[in-house]
Design an enzyme around this catalytic site. Structure first.
Site, PDB file in Angstrom:
ATOM      1  N   SER A   1      19.034  27.335  25.580  1.00  0.00           N
ATOM      2  CA  SER A   1      19.443  28.068  24.378  1.00  0.00           C
ATOM      3  C   SER A   1      19.924  29.437  24.789  1.00  0.00           C
ATOM      4  CB  SER A   1      18.263  28.194  23.412  1.00  0.00           C
ATOM      5  OG  SER A   1      18.547  29.118  22.372  1.00  0.00           O
TER       6      SER A   1
ATOM      7  N   TYR B   1       9.309  30.044  21.008  1.00  0.00           N
ATOM      8  CA  TYR B   1      10.516  29.262  21.260  1.00  0.00           C
ATOM      9  C   TYR B   1      11.341  29.893  22.380  1.00  0.00           C
ATOM     10  CZ  TYR B   1      15.098  27.131  20.448  1.00  0.00           C
ATOM     11  OH  TYR B   1      16.287  26.470  20.601  1.00  0.00           O
TER      12      TYR B   1
END
Length: 678
Positions: free
Chosen positions: A555, A568
């Protein structure tokens, strides 16, 4: 004949081809003669409809028929230059075609045109080939069929064989068909129904005779220690051996595999005669063209350890290649095409089963089916007599036939990922599904792995049949579940080439609201889960020795400090560094490890749909339905990122163009300056 002739032929062909006892996949051909209209003169003309080259009887359509003018095919008899130049006649068939379109005429066209019967069937039934390959096949034919079926000595398919069978029918008006030595059967009739009935009578009569008069132990007694292992044990051993065997079978060119542990295969491998029969190879041209001249058989008992089996397989593979080179050198001549490869296409493991190989999954599966046909043939021939296939010299004439070589040269250029086997985690929806879809479209065999088995299987079914994709359950946070998914991949396709670590989830919370359970859940799935998947895959990739790719869907948050997502972003940073570490460690094995850093992919995302989207929208103070546009507006390109954009990056990273790239992170975020890599 009427205009219904082609439809009658197609219906008959499909019925016959639907039963594997009658003929193998893509094997045999059928025909019908009738009357059509010459489009130039408007006059009636006699026509032949015949299954064309490369088609399959069980799925035949009108487009799979070649349509020829009978007067022109029959006129070729007067210009036939003899058996030494009979291959030239195949090109002449093109000048006998009627109308536009249709399939290319096959080598067996002469048989169908020249035999004086309205309908002709040529097939490769196991029972018929058993008679055809028996040492006393001619005498058995006379005894079993009492003159209704005539013996034809082995001759390579072609124009001369068509002439021979036509003459045999003329000399034997009582006959309904013939046994072609070493090859198969041909039957005929004046109506479609009669030809079909005659074909089935020959097949069923041969089956019944073998059943009534054959020995009960055609493969000899059961060899102690070579009996089938229990299913779970043999599947585990097969999965453990699969990467090594695939690597050996791919020495000359990459192959996809198929595993079979049917009762027929296991019974054959347990028999005392298995080694001797396997060494004789197959006989029917359709069989050995797909299985090679003979299989490679492991000469160790079922209980041999995996390490011992691998060591012995490596030795046997060297000997197989040397033997194949000797076979080619002994029988090739100046006109033979160059040797295409010396690796086995069939590998037999006593107590475990059979691995078969091909350029794609369908070819590998069909090769296995053909060897099962060959086992049936050997069983029937040995039950009545002694299995005696055609000579190696004749096998090489078929295997390296210029007409077969020309067919290979006409094959379309393979797609970029053809022959590659991919495992994609979290692939039932969103980014993972898009990646699986793209890889399958580029020719890869794909395993869709997901926590939800039903969704995984449904997503796989959308990509195609089991030759294209399968769905498996995979909780990536469980090492045993990951290994089970990897084993399923190895058994389905024979190996592994490409792994995409995509499975993930997210909880959007600030630090003080993030619980230990929140932290553990996200790290278990993404950081630890990626580690489990990479470790299991690397073990198989190293054993194969064929290189490979591992891709992490990380990401932009792995380098960008966004608000309220400590767990996350931290686990994504963990994944990003796994890419660098594994690129260094696995590079010596030819395994490339790369990562992709998407920005928020809202459309089709399971993560966003499960609450992450609502949380991020609240964090940024926008409506959830506007979140995708919000992400787009903050980028340099002002364009939303969708799952297919990430799939495109996987395609490029794992394709041939970036074969020297590893340790790279590719941003797919429409340009987020704060996430630029430094």
């Amino acid at each position: 004949m009427t205009a219904s002739t082609p439809s009658e032929l197609i219906a008959r062909s499909r019925r016959l081809g639907a039963d594997p006892r009658n003929t193998n996949y893509a094997g045999g051909n059928t025909s019908a003669k009738g009357t059509g209209i010459d489009p130039v003169t408007g006059e009636p003309v006699e026509l032949l409809w015949v299954k064309g080259s490369g088609g399959d009887l069980g799925t035949l359509t009108e487009a799979g028929l070649a349509v020829l003018r009978l007067d022109r095919v029959r006129a070729l008899v007067d210009v036939y230059p003899g058996v030494q130049r009979e291959d030239e006649m195949v090109a002449a068939f093109d000048y006998c075609l009627h109308g536009k379109g249709g399939a290319a005429p096959s080598i067996d066209t002469a048989m169908h045109a020249l035999v004086d019967a309205a309908h002709v069937d040529h097939m490769h039934p196991d029972s018929g080939i058993a008679i055809a390959t028996a040492a006393d096949g001619e005498e058995l034919t006379s005894r079993i069929f009492a003159g209704k079926v005539v013996w034809v000595p082995w001759r390579r398919p072609g124009f001369q064989l068509g002439l021979d069978i036509a003459e045999i029918k003329r000399q034997n008006p009582q006959a309904i068909g013939c046994i072609l030595g070493g090859h198969g059967i041909t039957a005929w009739g004046e109506t479609s129904e009669e030809a079909e009935a005659n074909s089935l009578w020959i097949i069923h009569t041969a089956e019944a005779y073998i059943g009534e008069h054959g020995r009960s132990d055609p493969f000899g007694g059961v060899r102690a220690g070579y009996e089938a292992l229990p299913q779970a044990e043999r599947r585990a051993k097969a999965a453990a051996l699969a990467p090594t065997i695939r690597g050996l079978a791919s020495t000359d060119k990459p192959m996809v595999g198929h595993f079979t542990d049917s009762d027929d295969v296991l019974e054959f491998l347990a028999g005392e005669k298995a080694a001797d029969l396997a060494a004789l190879g197959t006989s029917c041209p359709d069989h050995f063209l797909r299985t090679k001249v003979k299989p490679m058989l492991l000469d160790l008992p079922a209980g041999a350890s995996v390490d011992a089996s691998i060591a012995r397989l490596t030795e046997l593979h060297e000997q197989y290649r040397a033997d194949y080179r000797a076979y080619y050198d002994a029988h090739a001549d100046a006109s033979s095409p160059a040797m295409r490869g010396a690796d086995p296409l069939i590998v037999l493991i006593p107590g475990v089963g059979m691995f078969s190989y091909g350029a794609n999954k369908q070819t590998a599966r069909v090769a296995g089916e053909f060897y099962v046909n060959a086992i049936h043939v050997m069983r029937g021939a040995e039950a009545l007599s002694t299995y005696t296939p055609i000579s190696d010299a004749e096998k090489l004439r078929i295997e390296y036939w210029a007409l077969e070589d020309a067919k290979l040269q006409r094959m379309p250029k393979p797609k970029s990922h053809q022959g590659r086997i991919a495992l994609v985690t979290g692939a039932a929806s969103g980014i993972g599904k898009a990646i699986a879809t793209r890889l399958a479209a580029e020719g890869a065999c794909v395993v869709v792995a997901d926590l939800d088995l039903e969704k995984a299987q449904s997503a796989a079914a959308e990509l195609g049949n089991a030759d294209v994709a399968i769905g498996v359950a995979a909780n990536v946070a469980d090492a045993d579940a990951v290994q089970a998914a990897l084993d399923a991949t190895l058994l389905a396709f024979g190996g592994i080439d490409l792994v995409v670590n995509n499975a993930g989830l997210s909880l959007s919370k600030p630090l003080l609201e993030t619980t230990e359970q929140d932290w553990d859940l996200q790290h278990d799935v993404m950081a630890k889960g990626s580690f489990f998947v990479a470790k299991a895959a690397a073990r198989a990739l190293i054993a194969q020795g064929m290189g490979g790719d591992i891709v992490y869907i990380s990401s932009k948050n792995s380098v960008f400090a966004g608000p309220n997502n400590i767990a996350y972003s931290a686990t994504k940073a963990d994944q990003a560094h796994q890419v660098r570490l594994l690129a260094v460690e696995l590079g010596e094995h030819g395994v490339r490890v790369n990562g992709i850093n998407p920005d928020g992919v809202v459309r089709g995302s399971g993560i966003f749909a499960s609450g992450w989207g609502a949380n991020r929208a609240a964090t940024y103070g926008v409506k959830e339905e506007d979140l995708g546009q919000f992400y787009a507006n903050r980028t340099i390109l002002k364009r939303e990122v969708v799952p297919e954009n990430v799939a495109d990056a996987v395609y490029v990273l794992t394709g041939p163009e970036l074969s020297r790239t590893t340790g790279l992170h590719v941003p797919v975020d429409s340009g987020v300056a704060a996430a630029f890599l430094r």
